[in-house]
Design a protein around this motif. Structure first.
Motif, PDB file in Angstrom:
ATOM      1  N   GLY A 170      -5.168  54.087 -17.428  1.00 23.41           N
ATOM      2  CA  GLY A 170      -5.187  54.876 -16.205  1.00 23.41           C
ATOM      3  C   GLY A 170      -5.041  56.364 -16.480  1.00 23.41           C
ATOM      4  O   GLY A 170      -5.598  57.199 -15.758  1.00 23.41           O
ATOM      5  N   LYS A 171      -4.296  56.682 -17.502  1.00 26.90           N
ATOM      6  CA  LYS A 171      -4.111  58.098 -17.831  1.00 26.90           C
ATOM      7  C   LYS A 171      -5.449  58.755 -18.163  1.00 26.90           C
ATOM      8  O   LYS A 171      -5.697  59.899 -17.782  1.00 26.90           O
ATOM      9  N   ASP A 297      -6.129  58.136  -7.280  1.00 29.96           N
ATOM     10  CA  ASP A 297      -5.544  57.387  -8.397  1.00 29.96           C
ATOM     11  C   ASP A 297      -5.174  55.990  -7.906  1.00 29.96           C
ATOM     12  O   ASP A 297      -4.020  55.680  -7.621  1.00 29.96           O
ATOM     13  N   ILE A 300      -3.688  51.068  -9.251  1.00 35.05           N
ATOM     14  CA  ILE A 300      -3.034  49.886  -8.672  1.00 35.05           C
ATOM     15  C   ILE A 300      -3.716  49.492  -7.356  1.00 35.05           C
ATOM     16  O   ILE A 300      -4.010  48.322  -7.118  1.00 35.05           O
ATOM     17  N   ASP A 344      -7.206  50.037 -12.980  1.00 35.73           N
ATOM     18  CA  ASP A 344      -6.582  49.455 -14.182  1.00 35.73           C
ATOM     19  C   ASP A 344      -6.666  47.934 -14.099  1.00 35.73           C
ATOM     20  O   ASP A 344      -5.831  47.300 -13.444  1.00 35.73           O
ATOM     21  N   HIS A 346      -5.964  46.036 -16.411  1.00 38.40           N
ATOM     22  CA  HIS A 346      -4.845  45.444 -17.162  1.00 38.40           C
ATOM     23  C   HIS A 346      -3.554  45.463 -16.348  1.00 38.40           C
ATOM     24  O   HIS A 346      -2.574  44.854 -16.740  1.00 38.40           O
ATOM     25  N   LYS A 347      -3.535  46.175 -15.222  1.00 38.66           N
ATOM     26  CA  LYS A 347      -2.327  46.159 -14.396  1.00 38.66           C
ATOM     27  C   LYS A 347      -2.368  45.003 -13.407  1.00 38.66           C
ATOM     28  O   LYS A 347      -1.438  44.230 -13.324  1.00 38.66           O
TER      29      LYS A 347
END
Ligand code: PLP
Length: 553
Positions: A170-171, A297, A300, A344, A346-347
């Protein structure tokens, strides 16, 4: 010396014969080929798995013995001859020690779910076939699949021609957003460097890595201006316009506004329509010649987008869950006018690390300047990406996650997370010494505080006790013990209230938590708390002055 003689007789890298050499490394048997069965490959994973199992960790973390880095680093050696697979992969298993064991239902420390086996297989397959997503003539359709994922998600928010970049977290999606904004405001900045009058705005509740992104890009972290927030509802019309005015009056140009699309704490989410309206009205007032780049952003919050594509399921849900989801969806109304968002997988897409996507409304990766589609042979990701060579594992696992789960599967995962969260809150709040701190959150994180017993309150302040309970839990989980790995937040709520309060956080990430599991987790937390109180009360535990290492947020 005798070693050296042996090696000259039996070449270490013996490519020509099948003969077993004394040397454990044998080229002819060390490679995957299309014809061979996968047993030998799976065997190697099994070496690792078996060794990992024998670490005997059953809690939310793999047990770890304290170590100091410099010694371990200096002690590392390799042998001249190499070692056999089993030895090496067994030894590698220690890499897990001290890390999160996401298979455990007690692993509630952060948004680190266990990935689906299919997405793991997809990622592993990309390693097995060594796919490089640098350009289509190297990486084949990895780049096409990447764009299929991006286009699909883009369509959910109303963008017809979105493209995207799979990236390492995400960064990096934030880094791409800031880079895109700078490029738009100062098209020749790629040659001349970044103009000195550029700032970017983001909310106080947004991710801590944004300043670091500005630093990396050469913009400088001071050029990241944080907008105050009054509530988890996000930045207000007033605070946004006020910040824009102040920056404008100070001679700054606002290249981007990075908005919150759901965070790990209280699901801070900006209202996108209100952001768009505020920006346009202040632009008119101040006669700005530019429009700030708008990024969401949603690393999530993207999971909620699945309801934008099809909301019929919403009508069948119990009201509390449906209305929570609807409240989040209402915040996405202006998204069509945004420029990019982050995802993300992976989240909360049940994918392994790293599988993030930066998705942009207008980033013509697959089209020529005249709008015509590129064909195979013409797509070069490296013209757009930070990396040159690039793994395809994130692309493959994201693609498989979407295909495998479907809209319904994504929605069900979100629903199950929200339901688990409500169950946690319900069960926790039935205990007299528990206070819930984030009842209004639209996310599934559970934040609560625990009331110390009177005998302990006489000895220490509430904050000191709270912090020490986290320290205590950390010590136990670090030790491999099967108790929930709760996290801590100091001064929770201080962004919007006059004073915050220390709270514990848990993230129920398992898609399949049953009420029984939830009761067990809550019971275990409260038992541990009681033990901790006893230890403090009878003075068998002293609270250390050493500051506790607080978790990242
Ligand atoms: C996790 C997170 C990030 C950073 O993502 P990584 O995948 O850890 O790089 C950025 N923004 C928000 C809101 C996050 O929750």
């Amino acid at each position: 010396m005798s070693n050296a003689i042996k090696i000259s007789k039996t070449p270490a890298l013996n490519i020509h014969t099948e003969e077993k050499t004394v040397h454990p490394f044998h080229y002819s048997s060390e490679f995957f080929s299309d014809e061979k069965p996968l047993n030998s490959w799976v065997n190697r994973i099994e070496y690792f798995r078996d060794a990992a199992t024998s670490l005997h960790s059953y809690g939310p973390k793999y047990q770890n013995n304290a170590f100091v880095y410099e010694k371990e680093i200096e002690d590392f050696q390799i042998s001249y001859n190499g070692e056999d697979s089993k030895t090496v992969l067994t030894e590698l298993s220690h890499i897990l020690e001290g890390g999160i064991r996401s298979q455990s239902s007690q692993a509630v420390f952060n948004m680190v779910p266990q990935p689906l086996m299919d997405t793991q297989a997809a990622a592993a397959a990309m390693q097995l076939y060594n796919v490089n997503a640098i350009m289509d003539t190297y990486g084949g359709k990895a780049l096409l699949y990447e764009q299929q994922v991006a286009r699909l998600l883009g369509k959910w928010v109303g963008w017809s021609k979105a493209n995207g970049l799979a990236c390492n977290g995400g960064k990096i999606t934030l880094l791409y957003a800031i880079k895109s904004a700078i490029k738009r405001m100062a098209p020749d900045s790629d040659k001349l460097g970044i103009p000195k009058d550029i700032v970017i705005l983001t909310s106080e509740g947004a991710h801590y890595s944004i300043e670091h992104c500005c630093e990396f890009l050469g913009l400088g972290s001071n050029q990241c201006i944080r907008i105050p927030v009054d509530a988890s509802k996000g930045v207000s019309h007033f605070n946004l316009q006020d910040t824009i005015r102040k920056q404008h009056n100070a001679g700054k140009r606002i290249a981007a506004i990075l908005c919150c699309g759901g965070t790990t704490l209280d699901f801070v989410c900006d209202d996108t329509q209100s952001i768009v309206d505020s920006v346009h009205s202040v632009k008119k007032d101040l006669n700005l010649e530019y429009t700030p780049y708008l990024h969401f952003d949603s690393v999530i919050g993207w999971l909620w987008f699945s309801f934008l594509s099809d909301s019929t399921r919403l009508e069948t849900l119990p009201l509390p869950i449906a209305s929570k989801i609807q409240k989040a969806l209402d915040k996405f109304k202006g998204l069509q006018r945004f420029d990019s968002f982050g995802v993300d997988f992976h989240k909360n897409g049940l994918c392994p690390y790293s599988s993030s996507f930066f998705i942009a409304k207008d980033l013509p990766i697959t089209r020529h300047n005249n709008g015509a589609s590129k064909s195979y042979g013409e797509v070069r990701a490296f013209d757009f990406t930070f990396e040159n060579s690039r793994p395809a594992s994130g692309i493959a696992s994201a693609w498989v996650s979407l295909k495998r789960l479907g809209i319904k599967g994504l929605q069900e995962y979100l629903i199950s997370l929200l339901e688990a969260s409500d169950q946690f809150k319900f069960i926790l709040s039935s205990h007299a010494n528990v206070t819930l701190l984030n009842n209004d959150s639209l996310g599934w994180e559970v934040i609560f505080s625990l009331e110390p017993c009177p005998s302990v309150s006489q000895l220490y302040s509430k904050d000191v006790i709270s912090e020490d309970f986290y320290r205590y839990v950390t010590e136990l989980t670090q030790n491999g013990q099967p108790i929930p790995s709760i996290s801590i937040i100091k001064q929770f709520g201080e962004l919007y209230k006059s004073e915050g309060e220390t709270g514990y956080i848990l993230y129920p990430m398992h898609p399949n938590l049953k009420i029984k599991d939830i009761e067990k987790i809550v019971g275990s937390i409260l038992n541990s708390y009681e033990k901790h109180q006893q230890l403090l009360s009878n003075k068998s535990r002293q609270i250390s002055d050493k500051p506790v290492a607080l978790p990242i947020r």
